[in-house]
Design a protein around this motif. Structure first.
Motif, mmCIF file in Angstrom:
data_model
loop_
_atom_site.group_PDB
_atom_site.id
_atom_site.type_symbol
_atom_site.label_atom_id
_atom_site.label_comp_id
_atom_site.label_asym_id
_atom_site.label_seq_id
_atom_site.Cartn_x
_atom_site.Cartn_y
_atom_site.Cartn_z
ATOM 1 N N CYS A 108 5.265 54.509 -14.043
ATOM 2 C CA CYS A 108 4.685 53.296 -14.643
ATOM 3 C C CYS A 108 5.538 52.077 -14.308
ATOM 4 O O CYS A 108 5.022 51.039 -13.884
ATOM 5 C CB CYS A 108 4.619 53.419 -16.162
ATOM 6 S SG CYS A 108 3.614 54.755 -16.808
ATOM 7 N N ILE A 147 -7.617 56.356 -22.471
ATOM 8 C CA ILE A 147 -6.435 56.584 -21.650
ATOM 9 C C ILE A 147 -5.690 57.783 -22.210
ATOM 10 O O ILE A 147 -5.310 57.800 -23.378
ATOM 11 C CB ILE A 147 -5.507 55.341 -21.651
ATOM 12 C CG1 ILE A 147 -6.248 54.113 -21.125
ATOM 13 C CG2 ILE A 147 -4.222 55.606 -20.880
ATOM 14 C CD1 ILE A 147 -6.795 54.219 -19.727
ATOM 15 N N GLU A 148 -5.486 58.799 -21.373
ATOM 16 C CA GLU A 148 -4.802 60.009 -21.805
ATOM 17 C C GLU A 148 -3.574 60.326 -20.971
ATOM 18 O O GLU A 148 -2.841 61.250 -21.291
ATOM 19 C CB GLU A 148 -5.773 61.186 -21.775
ATOM 20 C CG GLU A 148 -6.923 61.026 -22.760
ATOM 21 C CD GLU A 148 -7.906 62.176 -22.718
ATOM 22 O OE1 GLU A 148 -7.683 63.137 -21.955
ATOM 23 O OE2 GLU A 148 -8.905 62.109 -23.448
ATOM 24 N N THR A 149 -3.366 59.607 -19.880
ATOM 25 C CA THR A 149 -2.227 59.866 -19.008
ATOM 26 C C THR A 149 -1.631 58.543 -18.550
ATOM 27 O O THR A 149 -2.329 57.530 -18.540
ATOM 28 C CB THR A 149 -2.654 60.735 -17.802
ATOM 29 O OG1 THR A 149 -1.509 61.108 -17.063
ATOM 30 C CG2 THR A 149 -3.625 60.014 -16.905
ATOM 31 N N LEU A 150 -0.369 58.587 -18.218
ATOM 32 C CA LEU A 150 0.298 57.381 -17.718
ATOM 33 C C LEU A 150 0.872 57.657 -16.339
ATOM 34 O O LEU A 150 1.315 58.780 -16.084
ATOM 35 C CB LEU A 150 1.425 56.958 -18.659
ATOM 36 C CG LEU A 150 0.988 56.459 -20.020
ATOM 37 C CD1 LEU A 150 2.216 56.140 -20.877
ATOM 38 C CD2 LEU A 150 0.102 55.245 -19.910
ATOM 39 N N SER A 164 -1.984 54.565 -16.122
ATOM 40 C CA SER A 164 -3.431 54.431 -15.990
ATOM 41 C C SER A 164 -3.753 52.948 -15.932
ATOM 42 O O SER A 164 -2.973 52.119 -16.386
ATOM 43 C CB SER A 164 -4.172 55.052 -17.176
ATOM 44 O OG SER A 164 -4.106 56.454 -17.136
ATOM 45 N N GLN A 182 -11.599 52.660 -13.167
ATOM 46 C CA GLN A 182 -10.414 53.144 -13.862
ATOM 47 C C GLN A 182 -9.597 53.980 -12.896
ATOM 48 O O GLN A 182 -10.145 54.640 -12.011
ATOM 49 C CB GLN A 182 -10.797 54.004 -15.067
ATOM 50 C CG GLN A 182 -11.428 53.182 -16.178
ATOM 51 C CD GLN A 182 -11.757 54.036 -17.372
ATOM 52 O OE1 GLN A 182 -12.621 54.882 -17.302
ATOM 53 N NE2 GLN A 182 -11.063 53.792 -18.469
ATOM 54 N N SER A 183 -8.301 53.958 -13.099
ATOM 55 C CA SER A 183 -7.376 54.738 -12.292
ATOM 56 C C SER A 183 -6.484 55.523 -13.238
ATOM 57 O O SER A 183 -5.943 54.954 -14.184
ATOM 58 C CB SER A 183 -6.529 53.781 -11.437
ATOM 59 O OG SER A 183 -5.472 54.478 -10.825
ATOM 60 N N TYR A 184 -6.381 56.824 -12.992
ATOM 61 C CA TYR A 184 -5.529 57.682 -13.811
ATOM 62 C C TYR A 184 -4.431 58.238 -12.930
ATOM 63 O O TYR A 184 -4.702 58.836 -11.896
ATOM 64 C CB TYR A 184 -6.343 58.817 -14.433
ATOM 65 C CG TYR A 184 -7.479 58.301 -15.272
ATOM 66 C CD1 TYR A 184 -7.244 57.807 -16.549
ATOM 67 C CD2 TYR A 184 -8.780 58.278 -14.784
ATOM 68 C CE1 TYR A 184 -8.279 57.314 -17.315
ATOM 69 C CE2 TYR A 184 -9.822 57.791 -15.550
ATOM 70 C CZ TYR A 184 -9.562 57.314 -16.813
ATOM 71 O OH TYR A 184 -10.576 56.820 -17.574
ATOM 72 N N GLY A 185 -3.186 58.052 -13.340
ATOM 73 C CA GLY A 185 -2.060 58.475 -12.530
ATOM 74 C C GLY A 185 -1.632 57.353 -11.604
ATOM 75 O O GLY A 185 -2.158 56.241 -11.657
ATOM 76 N N ASN A 233 -1.131 54.909 -8.537
ATOM 77 C CA ASN A 233 -2.091 54.310 -7.618
ATOM 78 C C ASN A 233 -1.326 53.439 -6.630
ATOM 79 O O ASN A 233 -0.343 52.806 -6.995
ATOM 80 C CB ASN A 233 -3.097 53.456 -8.397
ATOM 81 C CG ASN A 233 -4.246 52.987 -7.543
ATOM 82 O OD1 ASN A 233 -4.449 53.443 -6.429
ATOM 83 N ND2 ASN A 233 -5.007 52.058 -8.076
#
Length: 172
Positions: free
Chosen positions: A68, A131-134, A136, A149-152, A154
């Protein structure tokens, strides 16, 4: 990256060199973003509605998430590159209140970031966006609808990501 919408191009900018030439037939089907208020790092409350008319990139992060923190400079570059075209970048810290306030200030002071720092210690904003993961991220179009949306992690500097952002910036 999960694409929830697309692009409808109606204006041009000489700066937006990665934009697609095809309008998105699904643009009208985008879901509206939740109506939310955010607390910035200075204690001021802002509403997402305050940013209507701009493309908004919301990055969710925490101080103990090294990926992050590594994305923050990329957000800064995107903010600088596209601010004049109507992009608003917001980093939403999900740490507990005291930790979030302290870590966001320290990281902002070190990084000299030119975009908004917001706090979500109760994770209300993250929950509203599922949002469940960072890390995101969520990107809203100028009408306040969820474009993608982007998860993980990028690659915010990739030509594909630039095209997504630029296509949204070209929409009316």
């Amino acid at each position: 990256m999960a694409l929830l919408g697309g692009y409808f191009l109606t204006k041009s900018s000489s700066q937006l060199t990665n934009a697609s030439s095809e309008p998105d037939p699904l643009a009208d089907e985008r879901e509206p973003a939740p109506t939310l208020e955010l607390l910035d790092a200075k204690g001021k409350t802002r509403s997402l509605a305050d940013f209507k008319g701009q493309v908004v990139l919301i990055g969710f992060w925490a101080a103990d998430c090294s990926t992050c923190v590594m994305e923050l400079p990329a957000y800064n570059e995107i903010a600088k590159r596209y601010r004049s075209d109507g992009l608003q970048v917001m980093a939403v810290n999900l740490d507990p209140k005291e930790v979030g306030e302290k870590s966001a200030k320290e990281i902002w002071d070190r990084g000299d970031y030119g975009f908004g720092s917001y706090l979500d210690p109760e994770k209300k904003i993250a929950s509203a966006f599922k949002i469940e993961t960072l890390p995101s991220a969520v990107v809203l179009d100028r009408s306040g609808r969820m474009a993608f949306q982007s998860y993980g992690a990028n690659d915010w500097q990739s030509p594909e990501t630039a095209r997504l952002i630029e296509d949204l910036l070209l929409e009316e």
